[in-house]
Design a protein around this motif. Structure first.
Motif, mmCIF file in Angstrom:
data_model
loop_
_atom_site.group_PDB
_atom_site.id
_atom_site.type_symbol
_atom_site.label_atom_id
_atom_site.label_comp_id
_atom_site.label_asym_id
_atom_site.label_seq_id
_atom_site.Cartn_x
_atom_site.Cartn_y
_atom_site.Cartn_z
ATOM 1 N N THR A 190 -47.959 53.833 -18.975
ATOM 2 C CA THR A 190 -48.317 55.151 -18.630
ATOM 3 C C THR A 190 -49.494 55.348 -19.273
ATOM 4 O O THR A 190 -50.174 54.889 -20.210
ATOM 5 N N GLU A 191 -50.435 56.282 -18.392
ATOM 6 C CA GLU A 191 -51.710 56.373 -18.790
ATOM 7 C C GLU A 191 -52.172 57.807 -18.501
ATOM 8 O O GLU A 191 -51.742 58.273 -17.356
ATOM 9 N N ASP A 192 -52.771 58.439 -19.403
ATOM 10 C CA ASP A 192 -53.190 59.752 -19.229
ATOM 11 C C ASP A 192 -54.607 59.629 -18.517
ATOM 12 O O ASP A 192 -55.532 58.936 -19.259
ATOM 13 N N LYS A 193 -54.812 60.490 -17.361
ATOM 14 C CA LYS A 193 -56.327 60.315 -16.615
ATOM 15 C C LYS A 193 -56.628 61.597 -16.352
ATOM 16 O O LYS A 193 -57.387 62.015 -15.656
ATOM 17 N N GLY A 194 -56.231 62.516 -17.305
ATOM 18 C CA GLY A 194 -56.430 63.659 -17.128
ATOM 19 C C GLY A 194 -57.963 64.298 -17.767
ATOM 20 O O GLY A 194 -58.683 63.585 -18.472
ATOM 21 N N THR A 195 -58.544 65.471 -17.068
ATOM 22 C CA THR A 195 -59.984 65.874 -17.590
ATOM 23 C C THR A 195 -59.802 67.206 -17.770
ATOM 24 O O THR A 195 -58.784 67.821 -17.759
ATOM 25 N N ASN A 203 -58.327 68.840 -14.745
ATOM 26 C CA ASN A 203 -57.012 68.797 -14.111
ATOM 27 C C ASN A 203 -56.257 67.964 -15.388
ATOM 28 O O ASN A 203 -56.582 67.411 -16.265
ATOM 29 N N ASN A 204 -54.850 67.950 -15.087
ATOM 30 C CA ASN A 204 -54.010 67.330 -15.994
ATOM 31 C C ASN A 204 -53.248 66.119 -15.250
ATOM 32 O O ASN A 204 -52.311 66.543 -14.375
ATOM 33 N N THR A 205 -53.412 64.887 -15.490
ATOM 34 C CA THR A 205 -52.937 63.917 -14.517
ATOM 35 C C THR A 205 -52.429 62.797 -15.512
ATOM 36 O O THR A 205 -53.172 62.175 -16.591
ATOM 37 N N THR A 206 -51.291 62.396 -15.184
ATOM 38 C CA THR A 206 -50.729 61.283 -15.948
ATOM 39 C C THR A 206 -50.153 60.240 -14.869
ATOM 40 O O THR A 206 -49.469 60.840 -13.916
ATOM 41 N N GLU A 207 -50.240 58.920 -15.056
ATOM 42 C CA GLU A 207 -49.766 57.909 -14.069
ATOM 43 C C GLU A 207 -49.132 56.903 -14.835
ATOM 44 O O GLU A 207 -49.531 56.432 -15.842
ATOM 45 N N ALA A 208 -47.872 56.524 -14.279
ATOM 46 C CA ALA A 208 -47.334 55.433 -14.707
ATOM 47 C C ALA A 208 -47.260 54.348 -13.504
ATOM 48 O O ALA A 208 -47.000 54.819 -12.195
ATOM 49 N N LYS A 209 -47.029 53.196 -13.893
ATOM 50 C CA LYS A 209 -46.968 52.010 -12.998
ATOM 51 C C LYS A 209 -45.482 51.387 -13.539
ATOM 52 O O LYS A 209 -45.584 50.879 -14.540
ATOM 53 N N VAL A 210 -44.863 50.953 -12.503
ATOM 54 C CA VAL A 210 -43.406 50.429 -12.681
ATOM 55 C C VAL A 210 -43.463 49.209 -11.794
ATOM 56 O O VAL A 210 -43.725 49.131 -10.706
ATOM 57 N N TYR A 211 -43.466 47.902 -12.623
ATOM 58 C CA TYR A 211 -43.414 46.649 -11.931
ATOM 59 C C TYR A 211 -42.050 45.945 -11.903
ATOM 60 O O TYR A 211 -41.431 46.023 -13.002
ATOM 61 N N PHE A 212 -41.668 45.449 -10.841
ATOM 62 C CA PHE A 212 -40.280 44.818 -10.753
ATOM 63 C C PHE A 212 -40.267 43.889 -9.759
ATOM 64 O O PHE A 212 -41.265 43.756 -8.948
ATOM 65 N N CYS A 213 -39.230 43.111 -9.780
ATOM 66 C CA CYS A 213 -39.147 42.001 -8.749
ATOM 67 C C CYS A 213 -37.707 41.624 -8.602
ATOM 68 O O CYS A 213 -36.793 41.872 -9.417
ATOM 69 N N ASN A 214 -37.520 40.834 -7.488
ATOM 70 C CA ASN A 214 -36.475 40.343 -7.147
ATOM 71 C C ASN A 214 -36.771 38.913 -6.861
ATOM 72 O O ASN A 214 -37.122 38.400 -5.631
ATOM 73 N N TYR A 215 -36.403 37.691 -7.516
ATOM 74 C CA TYR A 215 -36.938 36.334 -7.450
ATOM 75 C C TYR A 215 -36.443 35.879 -6.076
ATOM 76 O O TYR A 215 -37.137 35.145 -5.600
ATOM 77 N N ILE A 263 -44.285 50.567 -8.045
ATOM 78 C CA ILE A 263 -44.225 52.023 -7.719
ATOM 79 C C ILE A 263 -45.022 52.769 -8.659
ATOM 80 O O ILE A 263 -45.017 52.402 -9.979
ATOM 81 N N THR A 264 -46.047 53.757 -8.168
ATOM 82 C CA THR A 264 -46.526 54.542 -8.938
ATOM 83 C C THR A 264 -46.216 55.782 -9.213
ATOM 84 O O THR A 264 -46.008 56.337 -7.909
ATOM 85 N N VAL A 265 -45.942 56.440 -10.279
ATOM 86 C CA VAL A 265 -45.398 57.729 -10.538
ATOM 87 C C VAL A 265 -46.666 58.348 -11.064
ATOM 88 O O VAL A 265 -47.442 58.088 -11.998
ATOM 89 N N VAL A 266 -47.126 59.538 -10.410
ATOM 90 C CA VAL A 266 -48.111 60.423 -10.888
ATOM 91 C C VAL A 266 -47.704 61.736 -10.974
ATOM 92 O O VAL A 266 -47.215 62.484 -10.015
ATOM 93 N N ASN A 267 -48.228 62.691 -12.116
ATOM 94 C CA ASN A 267 -48.100 64.003 -12.274
ATOM 95 C C ASN A 267 -49.326 64.498 -12.085
ATOM 96 O O ASN A 267 -50.510 64.241 -13.179
ATOM 97 N N TYR A 268 -49.883 65.068 -11.090
ATOM 98 C CA TYR A 268 -51.124 65.920 -11.083
ATOM 99 C C TYR A 268 -50.867 67.305 -11.075
ATOM 100 O O TYR A 268 -50.580 68.010 -10.043
ATOM 101 N N ASN A 269 -51.345 67.866 -12.323
ATOM 102 C CA ASN A 269 -51.319 69.470 -12.410
ATOM 103 C C ASN A 269 -49.879 69.702 -11.991
ATOM 104 O O ASN A 269 -49.521 70.837 -11.507
#
Length: 125
Positions: free
Chosen positions: A36-41, A44-56, A77-83
């Motif tokens: 999870t990473e805050d990318k806000g300025t 704007n108020n932006t938070t982003e998370a990246k979810v990494y997964f697999c099925n071998y 999958i990327t989850v973003v909260n933008y404002n």
């Protein structure tokens, strides 16, 4: 075919992220990592998370069809909260067979498209 599969979430950022991780498991994938990473300025108020997964098993099957698929692994999958608007998105696997001009990938990419869509729906609706 659009390059991205995207859903606007009915839930908060944290709840959407929790739902996505649960949906990954529900669909027989292994959660590898998430960040999870805050990318806000000030503007704007932006938070982003990246979810990494697999099925071998699926990865091995796809790599056997076309090793170039490895450029898009692990699944993400990327989850973003933008404002205050929460969206979840992923690459559209159906674009891969078009990019690689490999008809053998069509079925595998359709299956992954359906899986990504299901995980995204479970996480956001």
């Amino acid at each position: 075919e659009p390059a991205v599969i995207m859903y606007t979430s009915a839930y908060s950022f944290d709840k959407t992220l929790e739902n996505i991780k649960r949906a990954v498991d529900n669909n027989k994938f292994k959660l590898i990592d998430f960040s999870t990473e805050d990318k806000g300025t000030a503007a704007n108020n932006t938070t982003e998370a990246k979810v990494y997964f697999c099925n071998y098993d699926l990865i091995n099957d796809a790599l056997a069809i076309d090793p170039r698929i490895g450029m898009f692994l692990p699944c993400q999958i990327t989850v973003v909260n933008y404002n205050g608007v929460v969206q979840a998105m992923s690459i559209n696997p159906k674009r891969l067979s078009q990019l690689f001009n490999n008809d053998e990938l069509d079925e595998a990419c359709q299956s992954m498209h359906d899986t990504y869509s299901k995980i995204l729906q479970e996480g956001t609706q």
